[in-house]
Design a protein around this motif. Structure first.
Motif, mmCIF file in Angstrom:
data_model
loop_
_atom_site.group_PDB
_atom_site.id
_atom_site.type_symbol
_atom_site.label_atom_id
_atom_site.label_comp_id
_atom_site.label_asym_id
_atom_site.label_seq_id
_atom_site.Cartn_x
_atom_site.Cartn_y
_atom_site.Cartn_z
ATOM 1 N N GLY A 12 0.786 -1.242 0.000
ATOM 2 C CA GLY A 12 0.000 0.000 0.000
ATOM 3 C C GLY A 12 0.807 1.275 0.000
ATOM 4 N N SER A 13 2.141 1.182 0.210
ATOM 5 C CA SER A 13 2.943 2.403 0.307
ATOM 6 C C SER A 13 2.925 3.211 -0.982
ATOM 7 C CB SER A 13 4.384 2.052 0.688
ATOM 8 O OG SER A 13 4.971 1.189 -0.277
ATOM 9 N N GLU A 56 -8.378 4.027 -4.498
ATOM 10 C CA GLU A 56 -8.603 3.149 -3.351
ATOM 11 C C GLU A 56 -8.950 1.730 -3.794
ATOM 12 O OE1 GLU A 56 -9.897 6.077 -3.747
ATOM 13 O OE2 GLU A 56 -9.183 7.315 -2.080
ATOM 14 N N SER A 84 3.135 11.123 2.940
ATOM 15 C CA SER A 84 1.842 10.442 2.809
ATOM 16 C C SER A 84 0.767 11.071 3.695
ATOM 17 C CB SER A 84 1.997 8.960 3.152
ATOM 18 O OG SER A 84 2.478 8.802 4.472
ATOM 19 N N ASN A 103 -0.019 5.538 -1.076
ATOM 20 C CA ASN A 103 -0.112 6.571 -0.043
ATOM 21 C C ASN A 103 0.755 7.783 -0.333
ATOM 22 O OD1 ASN A 103 -1.906 5.095 1.540
ATOM 23 N ND2 ASN A 103 -0.251 3.968 2.547
ATOM 24 N N ARG A 104 1.451 7.757 -1.425
ATOM 25 C CA ARG A 104 2.356 8.859 -1.722
ATOM 26 C C ARG A 104 1.596 10.070 -2.262
ATOM 27 N NH1 ARG A 104 7.217 5.417 -4.666
ATOM 28 N NH2 ARG A 104 7.507 3.916 -2.960
ATOM 29 N N ARG A 105 2.162 11.230 -1.958
ATOM 30 C CA ARG A 105 1.574 12.480 -2.427
ATOM 31 C C ARG A 105 2.661 13.293 -3.118
ATOM 32 N NH1 ARG A 105 -1.810 9.609 -1.060
ATOM 33 N NH2 ARG A 105 -3.576 9.938 0.359
ATOM 34 N N ALA A 137 -5.866 -0.034 -5.006
ATOM 35 C CA ALA A 137 -5.059 -0.460 -3.858
ATOM 36 C C ALA A 137 -5.662 -1.694 -3.193
ATOM 37 C CB ALA A 137 -4.948 0.684 -2.855
ATOM 38 N N ARG A 146 -2.494 13.363 -5.124
ATOM 39 C CA ARG A 146 -2.078 11.966 -5.058
ATOM 40 C C ARG A 146 -0.991 11.732 -6.104
ATOM 41 N NH1 ARG A 146 -5.451 8.405 -2.426
ATOM 42 N NH2 ARG A 146 -7.509 9.179 -1.801
ATOM 43 N N SER A 202 -3.890 -5.437 -2.828
ATOM 44 C CA SER A 202 -3.394 -5.485 -1.455
ATOM 45 C C SER A 202 -3.082 -6.920 -1.032
ATOM 46 C CB SER A 202 -4.422 -4.885 -0.496
ATOM 47 O OG SER A 202 -5.541 -5.731 -0.366
#
Length: 457
Positions: free
Chosen positions: A68-69, A362, A90, A72-74, A365, A265, A369
């Motif tokens: 999931g990393s 989402e 994140s 989560n990045r922005r 992901a 995102r 996952s």
């Protein structure tokens, strides 16, 4: 002293040659069998190592997707990178912000008046240097009152409050320069003198003081920024978490000209992670095809042609990739643009993937996952073949055991051949001795007969 024994000298037989040939004939069948088995085992071990490495690369790249990393990045972008740059963690929330840099943080800098040289005497007494709440008191006596000695005393002080001293020599003479190590208002330097001959008054400075000996070159100043109209101050030109999860690095002040900072995102990170997984999977497919190849023209075959483990890896992975997850709106890899080709390799439709990440990150992901149906299926395959008691590990262990067994067979063969060689040499040596004796007897009899014939003549 024992005489020198040369095999065959008595009979004329080439005993060494005969023994060598007979030993070679005796060794050949067993040695060929051992060498052939060893070559096959080594080839299979090497091939399984390549398969293991390729599968492990697939596991690692999938882990980078499934943890999931990457999702989560922005990203944070500045409309004018000459004014400021921005990065996001994140924790950042997507949005747009108007950032106005009204002032940059600066470090306090002071300069003395001109002295004839760095060796010029300044004066004696106590010089107190204060930065924020840190204080250092220097006692200057006659032996250390030169400009250079005072510079060195400031720099060497164990309780230096955060000031670097240097000397700049210009056309008018030598100047003592004091630089605060930390920027911002809290780094302001003040100096006071007491006692002595009064000469240290030339090195005093108190903000707003009426008779400062030092001149301010640069004021101690905080960075001043407004973010959507909200004032923010910072001792340095890096502002962290004024916008949650965002770091702003200030480069220049532009009062009255706000700069837009956009936080979004980072879909590129997720797309790159999925692309890396696809690339590693295709590398595995290529490796497996090479290991199981067959050239009809030359008759050469790959080391794992027909190997059940290789077939199981390919088939298990194919079934895992086809897993559908009814718990998300995107049920399969094909829904995000990852498709299977006829040769088993994967391809990525970047347009479909980008749309899925932009519109429903989402769900993407969730699909990939570790806790999803696809992730569980793939991790089951990885564990089966790469685990501590997995198939590839046990196959390699078995082949290594076979190698050790071949080593023992080689040792036994060497011992048996050595014994055979010793026996043959003993037998041929005995034959050599017998023939030599017979030749000696024959020669003696011939001489006796010849002598008898001569005496009767």
């Amino acid at each position: 002293m024992e005489g020198i024994s040369v095999p065959g000298i008595g009979s004329g037989l080439d005993i060494n040659g005969l023994v060598t040939q007979l030993v070679a004939v005796e060794r050949a069948p067993a040695q060929q069998q051992i060498d052939s088995q060893r070559a096959r085992a080594l080839s299979t071990i090497s091939a399984l190592g390549k398969l293991n490495s390729a599968l492990d690369a697939v596991k690692n790249t999938f882990s980078a997707v499934s943890d999931g990393s990457a999702f989560n990045r922005r990203s944070a972008t500045s409309a004018d990178t000459a004014v400021l740059t921005a990065t996001a963690s994140s924790a950042a929330v997507a949005g747009r912000y108007a950032v106005e840099v009204t002032a940059l943080a600066t470090s306090h800098k002071l300069s003395s008046g001109a002295f004839a040289s760095a060796d010029s005497s300044v004066g004696t007494g106590s010089l107190t240097i204060t930065v924020d709440s840190a204080v250092s008191v220097l006692n200057i006596d006659a032996s250390g009152q030169s400009l250079a000695a005072i510079r060195d005393a400031i720099n060497a002080a164990p309780d230096n409050p955060g000031v670097d001293a240097s000397i700049v020599t210009g056309t008018d003479g030598a100047h003592l320069i004091l630089n605060a190590r930390n920027s911002g208002a809290a780094g302001a330097i003040s100096l006071t003198a007491s006692g002595g001959d009064g000469g240290l008054a030339a090195l005093t400075y108190v903000d707003g003081g009426p008779s400062n000996g030092l001149t301010q070159i640069t004021a101690a100043q905080n960075a001043q920024v407004t973010i959507d109209g909200i004032a923010v101050a910072s001792a340095g030109n890096r502002i962290v978490d004024a916008i949650e999860g965002v770091t702003l690095d200030l480069l220049s002040a532009t009062p009255g000209s706000p700069i837009e900072v956009r936080v979004a995102r980072d879909t590129a990170a997720a797309a790159s992670a999925i692309g890396s997984f696809v690339s590693s999977y295709n590398a595995l497919v290529k490796t497996s095809l090479e290991l199981a190849s067959f050239n009809a023209t030359t008759g050469s075959a790959g080391p794992l042609l027909g190997d059940s483990t290789l077939r199981a890896v390919r088939s298990d992975l194919s079934r895992a990739l086809a897993t559908r997850d009814g718990g998300t709106s995107l049920e399969s890899l094909s829904a995000i643009g990852v498709r299977v080709a006829l040769d088993g390799s994967l391809s990525v439709d970047s347009t479909v993937l980008t749309q899925a990440l932009d519109n429903n990150q989402e769900s993407v992901a969730t699909l990939v996952s570790a806790d999803g149906a696809l992730g569980k299926a793939l991790n089951t395959v990885f564990d089966r073949f790469l685990g501590s008691d997995g198939t590839l590990v046990s196959r390699s262990a078995s082949l290594n055991a076979a190698q050790r067994a071949l080593d023992r067979q080689q040792q036994q063969l060497d011992l048996r051949i050595d014994a055979t060689e010793a026996r043959l040499r003993a037998q041929f040596s005995a034959l050599d001795s017998l023939l030599a004796g017979l030749q000696s007897t024959s020669t003696f009899l011939s001489q006796q007969l010849a002598g008898t014939a001569n005496s009767n003549a």
